[in-house]
Scaffold this active site. Structure first.
Site, PDB file in Angstrom:
ATOM      1  N   ASP A   1      -6.030  -5.449  10.521  1.00 51.60           N
ATOM      2  CA  ASP A   1      -7.325  -4.742  10.511  1.00 51.60           C
ATOM      3  C   ASP A   1      -8.507  -5.694  10.260  1.00 51.60           C
ATOM      4  O   ASP A   1      -9.605  -5.466  10.758  1.00 51.60           O
ATOM      5  CB  ASP A   1      -7.344  -3.582   9.507  1.00 51.60           C
ATOM      6  CG  ASP A   1      -6.918  -3.979   8.101  1.00 51.60           C
ATOM      7  OD1 ASP A   1      -6.518  -5.141   7.889  1.00 51.60           O
ATOM      8  OD2 ASP A   1      -6.964  -3.118   7.201  1.00 51.60           O
TER       9      ASP A   1
ATOM     10  N   LYS B   1       0.794  -1.239   0.000  1.00 51.62           N
ATOM     11  CA  LYS B   1       0.000   0.000   0.000  1.00 51.62           C
ATOM     12  C   LYS B   1       0.827   1.291   0.000  1.00 51.62           C
ATOM     13  O   LYS B   1       0.467   2.289   0.629  1.00 51.62           O
ATOM     14  CB  LYS B   1      -0.986   0.008   1.188  1.00 51.62           C
ATOM     15  CG  LYS B   1      -2.047  -1.058   1.088  1.00 51.62           C
ATOM     16  CD  LYS B   1      -3.001  -1.078   2.254  1.00 51.62           C
ATOM     17  CE  LYS B   1      -2.447  -1.792   3.454  1.00 51.62           C
ATOM     18  NZ  LYS B   1      -3.448  -2.154   4.452  1.00 51.62           N
TER      19      LYS B   1
END
Length: 432
Positions: A172, A136
């Site tokens: 997450d 990312k």
């Protein structure tokens, strides 16, 4: 779907784990909150360009029910911290924690801390995990191959103006699953469709060969974004996918995620639009400089185009902001392109989730598996029709399963705090 299941199986097995593209990382999260954990917890959430600090108060309400109250603040991560050194990144994180504690007059308290860290990590325990590789857009040097909790503890120590007890680090997806479990005890799958895309679920311990023991279940972080690294997606990848991959920070990696994630969807649409321009099918064969610029067509624009009520005004305004003068037909073509890109993302994502859920049903030998999936992430939450297309396709691919989708609110922060609460409670029980 079956290819994903095959790679999941390879990721769980000791002899094939190393070469499997889907790593199936054990999280050491075995038990879920039961409602008797209370106290104040701090949680950190690092998974994209924003970093969040959250104070979570877990207690009992007036009727004896479990309550979770939260206060949080977002901090934007500067580019030089994302791509500099690990020390710079974690010093910045501890600076944000210090600022947050000052604002809430909590510096004198040594709080248990749960850290949501949404990158591929090989856990050695619930509070120890080695960063395998950045994704990312992160590139901070000196972090890969090191214990992330250790890097955070060192930065807190260097700063020296507050103390923290880091008790748990989770992905997450795991935090989202636990946060939703608090609302629905059938939640055994967590999924994120935002900047990136990933899922976790409760696997039978007997199948998790990387961890000793056969009793009960453990949450496994699939890291399915890397699916495709061994060629499993080759015949599905289009010329646009190859360009997105080749110009990314991590060519050849995270191929599945690059079809679905919000970091890439807008760029795929831009490349399709350029091809149509080059073939003289759009904007009279004339592309503006802005449209030719990599990264200029952000994923949020796909949502805005597809949210147009039908009068094309919204689409027209977006395109004129790109220095284009679109006709009504141009607007319709742009909408069609956006719909194709986002529908493909939803369907590819649903095949992955169906693979996970069908695997769970098979391993439990249940005629009908009743299960809840906790979901978070900007693409899932903000795109006008991703959610509906995704739900429909998952259900088509999972006969014999009764699936409820639960959208997580403040999922990753609250979930990390709840896991910290469980970890603290279990540590107390062991010491007694």
């Amino acid at each position: 779907m079956r290819r994903m299941q095959k790679e999941m199986d390879r990721g769980l097995k000791l002899e094939t784990h190393q070469e499997a593209s889907v790593k199936m990382l054990p999280t050491y999260v075995r038990s879920t909150p039961e409602g008797s954990e209370v106290g104040d917890f701090l949680s950190l959430d690092l998974g994209g360009t924003n970093f969040r600090v959250m104070l979570v108060k877990v207690g009992e309400g007036e009727e004896g029910q479990w309550t979770v109250k939260t206060k949080h603040q977002m901090y934007s991560i500067p580019e030089d911290a994302m791509t500099g050194t690990a020390e710079m990144l974690f010093d910045y994180i501890s600076e944000c924690i210090s600022d947050f504690l000052d604002k809430h007059q909590m510096k004198h308290k040594k709080l248990p801390l749960g850290f949501t860290f949404s990158f591929p990590v090989r856990h050695e325990d619930i509070d120890k995990g080695i960063l395998l590789n950045w994704t990312k857009g992160f590139k901070a040097s000196g972090a890969e191959g090191n214990n992330v909790v250790g890097l955070l503890r060192d930065a807190i120590k260097r700063r020296g103006d507050f103390e923290m007890d880091v008790v748990a680090m989770v992905n997450d997806t795991v935090a989202t699953m636990i946060s939703c479990y608090y609302e629905d005890h059938r939640c055994e799958v967590g999924m994120i469709v935002g900047t990136g895309c990933n899922a976790c679920y409760m696997e039978e311990m007997q199948n998790v060969e990387l961890v000793e023991g056969n009793e009960g279940r453990m949450c496994v972080n699939t890291e399915w974004g890397a699916f495709g690294a061994s060629g499993e997606l080759d015949e599905f990848l289009l010329e646009y996918d190859h360009v997105v991959d080749e110009t990314s920070l991590n060519p050849g990696q995270q191929l599945y995620e690059k079809i679905i994630g919000g970091k890439y969807m807008g760029e795929i649409a831009r490349l399709v639009l350029l091809k149509l321009v080059n073939e003289n099918l759009l904007f009279n064969g004339e592309a503006s400089e802005k449209l030719k610029t990599r990264g200029s067509f952000e994923t949020r624009l796909i949502s805005q185009v597809e949210s147009d009520p039908g009068d094309r005004k919204q689409i027209y305004n977006i395109l004129t902001s790109f220095g284009l003068l679109p006709s009504a037909t141009d607007c319709d073509i742009v909408r069609m392109v956006c719909e194709r890109v986002s529908t493909r993302a939803a369907q590819m994502c649903s095949a992955g989730l169906a693979g996970v859920i069908n695997r769970m049903r098979d391993s439990r030998s249940e005629e009908t598996l009743k299960i809840t999936v906790g979901v978070d992430g900007s693409v899932y939450k903000l795109h006008p029709s991703f959610k509906d297309r995704f739900h429909t396709t998952v259900r088509q691919l999972t006969p014999g399963c009764d699936i409820t989708f639960l959208q997580s609110e403040e999922g990753s922060g609250r979930g990390a705090a709840l896991i910290s609460a469980v970890a603290c409670k279990m540590a107390c029980m062991i010491s007694q």
